[in-house]
Design a protein around this motif. Structure first.
Motif, PDB file in Angstrom:
ATOM      1  N   HIS A 289       1.434  -5.267  -9.660  1.00 49.98           N
ATOM      2  CA  HIS A 289       2.820  -5.705  -9.835  1.00 49.98           C
ATOM      3  C   HIS A 289       3.702  -5.130  -8.714  1.00 49.98           C
ATOM      4  CE1 HIS A 289       6.521  -6.904 -11.802  1.00 49.98           C
ATOM      5  NE2 HIS A 289       6.959  -5.665 -11.720  1.00 49.98           N
ATOM      6  N   LYS A 290       3.491  -3.867  -8.356  1.00 44.39           N
ATOM      7  CA  LYS A 290       4.246  -3.260  -7.259  1.00 44.39           C
ATOM      8  C   LYS A 290       3.977  -3.978  -5.934  1.00 44.39           C
ATOM      9  CE  LYS A 290       4.639   1.525  -8.928  1.00 44.39           C
ATOM     10  NZ  LYS A 290       4.296   2.932  -8.614  1.00 44.39           N
ATOM     11  N   ALA A 291       2.697  -4.312  -5.719  1.00 42.80           N
ATOM     12  CA  ALA A 291       2.332  -5.012  -4.495  1.00 42.80           C
ATOM     13  C   ALA A 291       2.998  -6.385  -4.435  1.00 42.80           C
ATOM     14  CB  ALA A 291       0.815  -5.153  -4.403  1.00 42.80           C
TER      15      ALA A 291
ATOM     16  N   THR B 270      -4.683  -2.062   9.276  1.00 43.61           N
ATOM     17  CA  THR B 270      -4.463  -1.010   8.290  1.00 43.61           C
ATOM     18  C   THR B 270      -5.110  -1.384   6.959  1.00 43.61           C
ATOM     19  OG1 THR B 270      -2.391  -0.329   9.312  1.00 43.61           O
ATOM     20  CG2 THR B 270      -2.693   0.253   6.997  1.00 43.61           C
ATOM     21  N   LYS B 271      -5.819  -0.452   6.363  1.00 43.72           N
ATOM     22  CA  LYS B 271      -6.440  -0.679   5.061  1.00 43.72           C
ATOM     23  C   LYS B 271      -5.369  -0.632   3.976  1.00 43.72           C
ATOM     24  CE  LYS B 271      -9.275  -0.875   1.570  1.00 43.72           C
ATOM     25  NZ  LYS B 271      -9.980  -2.128   1.213  1.00 43.72           N
ATOM     26  N   ILE B 272      -5.233  -1.711   3.227  1.00 46.15           N
ATOM     27  CA  ILE B 272      -4.301  -1.757   2.102  1.00 46.15           C
ATOM     28  C   ILE B 272      -5.093  -1.531   0.820  1.00 46.15           C
ATOM     29  CG2 ILE B 272      -2.662  -3.163   0.821  1.00 46.15           C
ATOM     30  CD1 ILE B 272      -2.045  -4.641   3.379  1.00 46.15           C
ATOM     31  N   PHE B 273      -4.711  -0.505   0.073  1.00 41.43           N
ATOM     32  CA  PHE B 273      -5.400  -0.203  -1.190  1.00 41.43           C
ATOM     33  C   PHE B 273      -4.412  -0.352  -2.340  1.00 41.43           C
ATOM     34  CE2 PHE B 273      -6.877   2.247  -4.713  1.00 41.43           C
ATOM     35  CZ  PHE B 273      -8.257   2.079  -4.699  1.00 41.43           C
ATOM     36  N   VAL B 274      -4.808  -1.083  -3.351  1.00 37.07           N
ATOM     37  CA  VAL B 274      -3.980  -1.287  -4.530  1.00 37.07           C
ATOM     38  C   VAL B 274      -4.786  -0.854  -5.750  1.00 37.07           C
ATOM     39  CG1 VAL B 274      -2.694  -2.957  -5.921  1.00 37.07           C
ATOM     40  CG2 VAL B 274      -2.816  -3.241  -3.433  1.00 37.07           C
ATOM     41  N   GLY B 275      -4.303   0.164  -6.465  1.00 37.33           N
ATOM     42  CA  GLY B 275      -5.040   0.664  -7.629  1.00 37.33           C
ATOM     43  C   GLY B 275      -4.415   1.925  -8.178  1.00 37.33           C
ATOM     44  N   THR B 276      -5.167   2.648  -8.981  1.00 37.82           N
ATOM     45  CA  THR B 276      -4.686   3.881  -9.610  1.00 37.82           C
ATOM     46  C   THR B 276      -4.946   5.066  -8.691  1.00 37.82           C
ATOM     47  OG1 THR B 276      -6.782   4.412 -10.690  1.00 37.82           O
ATOM     48  CG2 THR B 276      -5.286   2.902 -11.860  1.00 37.82           C
ATOM     49  N   PRO B 277      -4.301   6.211  -8.949  1.00 36.77           N
ATOM     50  CA  PRO B 277      -4.561   7.404  -8.139  1.00 36.77           C
ATOM     51  C   PRO B 277      -6.036   7.815  -8.137  1.00 36.77           C
ATOM     52  CG  PRO B 277      -2.556   7.704  -9.409  1.00 36.77           C
ATOM     53  CD  PRO B 277      -3.159   6.424  -9.885  1.00 36.77           C
ATOM     54  N   GLU B 278      -6.694   7.758  -9.281  1.00 37.12           N
ATOM     55  CA  GLU B 278      -8.115   8.116  -9.359  1.00 37.12           C
ATOM     56  C   GLU B 278      -8.962   7.152  -8.530  1.00 37.12           C
ATOM     57  OE1 GLU B 278      -9.932  10.495 -10.666  1.00 37.12           O
ATOM     58  OE2 GLU B 278      -8.443  11.651 -11.805  1.00 37.12           O
TER      59      GLU B 278
ATOM     60  N   GLU C  23       5.814  -7.235  -5.877  1.00 35.68           N
ATOM     61  CA  GLU C  23       7.242  -7.037  -5.624  1.00 35.68           C
ATOM     62  C   GLU C  23       7.520  -6.869  -4.130  1.00 35.68           C
ATOM     63  OE1 GLU C  23       9.348  -4.973  -9.476  1.00 35.68           O
ATOM     64  OE2 GLU C  23       8.261  -3.673  -8.086  1.00 35.68           O
ATOM     65  N   LEU C  24       6.682  -6.075  -3.470  1.00 30.35           N
ATOM     66  CA  LEU C  24       6.847  -5.880  -2.036  1.00 30.35           C
ATOM     67  C   LEU C  24       6.604  -7.180  -1.276  1.00 30.35           C
ATOM     68  CD1 LEU C  24       5.118  -2.404  -1.591  1.00 30.35           C
ATOM     69  CD2 LEU C  24       7.486  -2.929  -1.010  1.00 30.35           C
ATOM     70  N   GLN C  25       5.617  -7.945  -1.744  1.00 31.44           N
ATOM     71  CA  GLN C  25       5.269  -9.184  -1.060  1.00 31.44           C
ATOM     72  C   GLN C  25       6.425 -10.179  -1.064  1.00 31.44           C
ATOM     73  OE1 GLN C  25       2.504  -8.798   0.377  1.00 31.44           O
ATOM     74  NE2 GLN C  25       2.258 -10.771   1.357  1.00 31.44           N
ATOM     75  N   GLU C  26       7.210 -10.155  -2.118  1.00 30.31           N
ATOM     76  CA  GLU C  26       8.340 -11.073  -2.226  1.00 30.31           C
ATOM     77  C   GLU C  26       9.431 -10.763  -1.193  1.00 30.31           C
ATOM     78  OE1 GLU C  26       9.718 -10.863  -6.208  1.00 30.31           O
ATOM     79  OE2 GLU C  26       7.972 -11.867  -7.078  1.00 30.31           O
ATOM     80  N   LEU C  27       9.397  -9.556  -0.628  1.00 30.98           N
ATOM     81  CA  LEU C  27      10.415  -9.165   0.342  1.00 30.98           C
ATOM     82  C   LEU C  27      10.071  -9.597   1.771  1.00 30.98           C
ATOM     83  CD1 LEU C  27      11.055  -5.513  -0.911  1.00 30.98           C
ATOM     84  CD2 LEU C  27      12.401  -7.556  -1.434  1.00 30.98           C
ATOM     85  N   VAL C  28       8.832 -10.082   1.968  1.00 33.64           N
ATOM     86  CA  VAL C  28       8.398 -10.454   3.310  1.00 33.64           C
ATOM     87  C   VAL C  28       9.049 -11.772   3.721  1.00 33.64           C
ATOM     88  CG1 VAL C  28       6.452 -11.009   4.797  1.00 33.64           C
ATOM     89  CG2 VAL C  28       6.191  -9.293   2.999  1.00 33.64           C
ATOM     90  N   ASP C  29       9.744 -11.753   4.832  1.00 38.73           N
ATOM     91  CA  ASP C  29      10.347 -12.960   5.388  1.00 38.73           C
ATOM     92  C   ASP C  29       9.401 -13.529   6.445  1.00 38.73           C
ATOM     93  OD1 ASP C  29      12.978 -14.582   5.954  1.00 38.73           O
ATOM     94  OD2 ASP C  29      12.183 -13.951   7.904  1.00 38.73           O
TER      95      ASP C  29
ATOM     96  N   SER D 164      -2.718   2.226   3.811  1.00 35.13           N
ATOM     97  CA  SER D 164      -1.442   1.852   3.192  1.00 35.13           C
ATOM     98  C   SER D 164      -1.671   1.661   1.693  1.00 35.13           C
ATOM     99  CB  SER D 164      -0.904   0.566   3.827  1.00 35.13           C
ATOM    100  OG  SER D 164       0.349   0.227   3.285  1.00 35.13           O
ATOM    101  N   PRO D 165      -1.536   2.735   0.889  1.00 37.92           N
ATOM    102  CA  PRO D 165      -1.848   2.643  -0.534  1.00 37.92           C
ATOM    103  C   PRO D 165      -0.634   2.261  -1.386  1.00 37.92           C
ATOM    104  CG  PRO D 165      -1.530   4.935   0.062  1.00 37.92           C
ATOM    105  CD  PRO D 165      -1.295   4.124   1.320  1.00 37.92           C
ATOM    106  N   ILE D 166      -0.891   1.444  -2.397  1.00 37.82           N
ATOM    107  CA  ILE D 166       0.096   1.109  -3.426  1.00 37.82           C
ATOM    108  C   ILE D 166      -0.534   1.492  -4.754  1.00 37.82           C
ATOM    109  CG2 ILE D 166       1.466  -0.724  -4.505  1.00 37.82           C
ATOM    110  CD1 ILE D 166       1.179  -2.298  -1.875  1.00 37.82           C
ATOM    111  N   ILE D 167       0.021   2.504  -5.417  1.00 40.28           N
ATOM    112  CA  ILE D 167      -0.621   3.021  -6.629  1.00 40.28           C
ATOM    113  C   ILE D 167       0.260   2.823  -7.858  1.00 40.28           C
ATOM    114  CG2 ILE D 167      -2.038   4.711  -5.407  1.00 40.28           C
ATOM    115  CD1 ILE D 167      -0.018   6.862  -6.181  1.00 40.28           C
ATOM    116  N   GLY D 168      -0.409   2.723  -8.996  1.00 38.51           N
ATOM    117  CA  GLY D 168       0.270   2.603 -10.276  1.00 38.51           C
ATOM    118  C   GLY D 168      -0.540   3.288 -11.356  1.00 38.51           C
ATOM    119  N   ALA D 169       0.066   3.496 -12.519  1.00 39.05           N
ATOM    120  CA  ALA D 169      -0.640   4.145 -13.624  1.00 39.05           C
ATOM    121  C   ALA D 169      -1.850   3.319 -14.049  1.00 39.05           C
ATOM    122  CB  ALA D 169       0.303   4.354 -14.803  1.00 39.05           C
TER     123      ALA D 169
END
Length: 437
Positions: free
Chosen positions: A288-290, A356-364, A292-298, A276-281
């Motif tokens: 920051h994207k991660a 599930t493996k959660i990855f947060v980082g850049t595309p590279e 934002e998603l976390q704030e939606l968890v009830d 489950s990847p969350i990528i940013g530049a």
């Protein structure tokens, strides 16, 4: 260790607007309507543009308690019907769905899957699930309530019957001899005369053998839940939820040894790790994207998901009290590497708890991680359970796929026509059945 040869495999799992709880509330999906087919057409076509091996329609992740809570949308379409529609708007990508063997009869499923395999020119896969999926149970009624052991026995027999039905037609049974007036060589179409504990099926199937012989069969295995991991000798595509490389590589090695002991070849199965990847530049943008998603968890959603995972109602426990001493809970938390002292804290990390493996980082960085995992024989590729759809898929195809292709880790074009071609799996040899059954 020498560098591993070959290329990794990628499949996409589709559930609602993503696998992150509350993803449907994200502003980026405000225009998505899950009951409109255009949404699924676009996902399948984007995944095909990215040269994915397969798209899997997942209806197993929305359990009974989560559905009763009404906090996640799930999959509104009957999956086989939707697969037929997706086959008409794609040309190469494999198409799969889950089947509740506890509810549906094998003849109907074998016929549907054979038809889909013909309609898609050999691109179909199926996940046989012993879980009592809510939608087919409500639609069909099904047999009386079964114990877990009985559901697993029924599943095993279901798979056997489906295989025999696909083999009830020999590959060259359709002759279309206009001169002699014979469309089918009846000597090559056979009764199966199956009588078992759960099913009685005469056969033969009412449609010729599928182009792939049998549609590709998918199995599931996780680090802490063995309910679906007892028959790993036969699935050809195993989806493994193990977020730590050491555990994943150990599972991969033991699975191959177990298959060898039981007479199966190493080439006859592919193992894909859930990702489950969350990528940013930048890393900061990805974090920051991660967030934002976390704030939606009830929390109530997280508790409902956890209750379904453990098959135990946790709604009566305090969200802010210590983690209850419940069989399976502490083991699951430990296996997932989660630090949580309360159910509220745990509910915010529920995706990790599934393995599930959660990855947060850049595309590279993501490409680096995938390459390292692949080279360490953690798996043969990855089963993407993206947190947010369709945006997460658009980003992955545009930003990660090109990096993998430049490194020679992923195909630049489809080289085969069937899903078995994509995965490098041979078609099963049909088991010949006597005319007497």
């Amino acid at each position: 260790m020498s560098r591993r040869k070959g290329q990794l495999h990628l499949t996409l799992s589709v559930q609602g607007t993503g696998y992150h709880p509350g993803s449907w509330r994200h502003p980026d999906v405000s225009n998505v309507k899950l009951h409109e087919p255009a949404y699924y057409y676009s996902l399948a076509q984007t995944a095909e543009r990215g040269r994915f091996d397969m798209l899997l329609l997942d209806q197993t992740s929305i359990g009974e308690r989560l559905r009763a809570a009404g906090r996640e949308p799930g999959l509104p379409f009957e999956p086989f019907t939707l697969l037929g529609a997706l086959a008409s708007v794609t040309k190469h990508i494999g198409l799969g769905a889950s089947v509740s063997t506890s509810v549906i009869e094998p003849f109907a499923v074998a016929r549907q899957l054979a038809a889909l395999d013909h309609l898609s020119d050999g691109r179909t896969a199926w996940l046989a699930s012993a879980v009592d999926l809510y939608e087919p149970k409500r639609r069909l009624g099904g047999p009386p309530e079964l114990s877990l052991a009985q559901r697993n026995e029924r599943k095993k027999e279901f798979i056997e019957v489906a295989a025999r039905l696909w083999d009830s037609w020999e590959d060259d049974a359709v002759i279309i001899d206009r001169r002699e007036g014979r469309y089918i060589d009846s000597d090559k179409v056979h009764l199966i005369h199956h009588t078992g504990q759960h099913f009685k099926v005469r056969g033969p199937l009412s449609i010729p053998r599928p182009p792939q012989g049998h549609p590709v069969r998918i199995g599931i295995s996780s680090a802490w839940d063995n309910r679906n991991g007892n028959d790993l000798d036969t699935p050809e595509l195993v989806i493994s939820s193990r977020p730590l490389i050491e555990a994943a590589a150990d599972f991969y090695q033991k699975l191959q040894k177990r298959r060898a002991v039981n007479g199966y070849s190493a080439a006859g199965v592919k193992v894909l790790t859930t990702l489950s990847p969350i990528i940013g530049a930048t890393e900061a943008e990805a974090r920051h994207k991660a967030a934002e998603l976390q704030e939606l968890v009830d929390p109530k959603t997280g508790i409902a998901i956890l209750s379904d995972l453990l098959n135990l109602d946790l709604t009566g426990y305090s969200l802010d009290g210590p983690l209850p001493d419940i069989p399976g809970l502490l083991e699951a938390v430990k296996a997932s590497g989660i630090e949580a002292a309360t159910l509220r804290e745990l509910s915010s990390q529920i995706v990790k708890l599934t393995g599930t493996k959660i990855f947060v980082g850049t595309p590279e960085q993501l490409a680096d991680w995938m390459e390292d995992w692949y080279q360490a024989y953690g798996s043969d590729g990855f089963h993407l359970q993206l947190p947010l759809l369709p945006g997460g898929l658009d980003e992955f195809v545009a930003q990660v796929i090109p990096v993998l292709q430049r490194r020679g880790l992923f195909r630049t074009e489809y080289t085969g026509t069937t899903l078995r071609d994509h995965l490098g799996l041979e078609a099963p040899v049909g088991v010949r059945i006597s005319k007497e059954g």
